[in-house]
Design a protein around this motif. Sequence first.
Motif, PDB file in Angstrom:
ATOM      1  N   SER A   2      -0.588  -2.760   4.693  1.00  0.00           N
ATOM      2  CA  SER A   2      -0.111  -3.893   3.905  1.00  0.00           C
ATOM      3  C   SER A   2      -0.074  -5.152   4.756  1.00  0.00           C
ATOM      4  CB  SER A   2       1.291  -3.604   3.342  1.00  0.00           C
ATOM      5  OG  SER A   2       1.269  -2.538   2.425  1.00  0.00           O
ATOM      6  N   HIS A   3       0.472  -5.042   5.964  1.00  0.00           N
ATOM      7  CA  HIS A   3       0.564  -6.197   6.847  1.00  0.00           C
ATOM      8  C   HIS A   3      -0.819  -6.673   7.294  1.00  0.00           C
ATOM      9  CE1 HIS A   3       4.888  -6.888   7.475  1.00  0.00           C
ATOM     10  NE2 HIS A   3       4.989  -5.624   7.085  1.00  0.00           N
ATOM     11  N   ILE A   4      -1.731  -5.753   7.557  1.00  0.00           N
ATOM     12  CA  ILE A   4      -3.093  -6.145   7.930  1.00  0.00           C
ATOM     13  C   ILE A   4      -3.708  -6.975   6.813  1.00  0.00           C
ATOM     14  CG2 ILE A   4      -5.441  -5.252   8.282  1.00  0.00           C
ATOM     15  CD1 ILE A   4      -4.101  -2.911   9.847  1.00  0.00           C
ATOM     16  N   VAL A  22       0.855  -1.178   0.000  1.00  0.00           N
ATOM     17  CA  VAL A  22       0.000   0.000   0.000  1.00  0.00           C
ATOM     18  C   VAL A  22       0.898   1.237   0.000  1.00  0.00           C
ATOM     19  CG1 VAL A  22      -1.721   1.290   1.328  1.00  0.00           C
ATOM     20  CG2 VAL A  22      -1.820  -1.219   1.244  1.00  0.00           C
ATOM     21  N   VAL A  23       0.605   2.170  -0.885  1.00  0.00           N
ATOM     22  CA  VAL A  23       1.368   3.424  -0.979  1.00  0.00           C
ATOM     23  C   VAL A  23       0.767   4.408   0.029  1.00  0.00           C
ATOM     24  CG1 VAL A  23       2.108   5.305  -2.484  1.00  0.00           C
ATOM     25  CG2 VAL A  23       1.874   2.979  -3.399  1.00  0.00           C
ATOM     26  N   GLY A  24       1.519   4.657   1.076  1.00  0.00           N
ATOM     27  CA  GLY A  24       1.009   5.494   2.161  1.00  0.00           C
ATOM     28  C   GLY A  24       0.635   6.899   1.744  1.00  0.00           C
ATOM     29  N   GLY A  28       4.269   6.579   5.181  1.00  0.00           N
ATOM     30  CA  GLY A  28       4.903   5.292   4.912  1.00  0.00           C
ATOM     31  C   GLY A  28       4.549   4.245   5.942  1.00  0.00           C
ATOM     32  N   ALA A  29       4.513   4.638   7.207  1.00  0.00           N
ATOM     33  CA  ALA A  29       4.166   3.696   8.279  1.00  0.00           C
ATOM     34  C   ALA A  29       2.709   3.240   8.155  1.00  0.00           C
ATOM     35  CB  ALA A  29       4.410   4.333   9.642  1.00  0.00           C
ATOM     36  N   VAL A  51      -0.647  12.300  12.893  1.00  0.00           N
ATOM     37  CA  VAL A  51      -0.164  12.092  11.532  1.00  0.00           C
ATOM     38  C   VAL A  51      -0.249  13.389  10.726  1.00  0.00           C
ATOM     39  CG1 VAL A  51      -2.271  11.344  10.335  1.00  0.00           C
ATOM     40  CG2 VAL A  51      -0.077  10.358   9.698  1.00  0.00           C
ATOM     41  N   ARG A  52      -1.127  14.278  11.133  1.00  0.00           N
ATOM     42  CA  ARG A  52      -1.271  15.557  10.438  1.00  0.00           C
ATOM     43  C   ARG A  52      -0.283  16.618  10.912  1.00  0.00           C
ATOM     44  NH1 ARG A  52      -7.840  16.090   9.961  1.00  0.00           N
ATOM     45  NH2 ARG A  52      -8.016  14.873   8.027  1.00  0.00           N
TER      46      ARG A  52
END
Length: 118
Positions: free
Chosen positions: A88-90, A41-43, A81-82, A65-66
Amino acid sequence: FDAVTLVNLDHRTDRLAAMHAQLAACGIDPQHPRVQRYSAVVGKDLEPAALLRRGFISRLGLRRVRRPEAERIWGMDLNAGALGCALSHIDIWAEVAARRLERVLVLEDDCLIRPSFV
């Protein structure tokens, strides 16, 4: 392993090639059907507010995050990115559960594998 999954962004073909070389050095054929690439997934394409609505991040997470990069606490605050990595891992582990796999190796494309590991 029942499956080996390589988490890899589409544009990082260099990292995918490096992972294939590492697997081969450990005796794992990177072309084996059980070895699969997961298109990460592209964060930066994610909308944090949508992640809050879907329950993936909390209100506090959304506020953090903001925050401007200079105000974030390294190792604590999320960045794009995180978030992409976590989602992706989920997704990968949801597929593992759905397929009822028991022994799965999930590798990110920037890891280093010790040959003695496998």
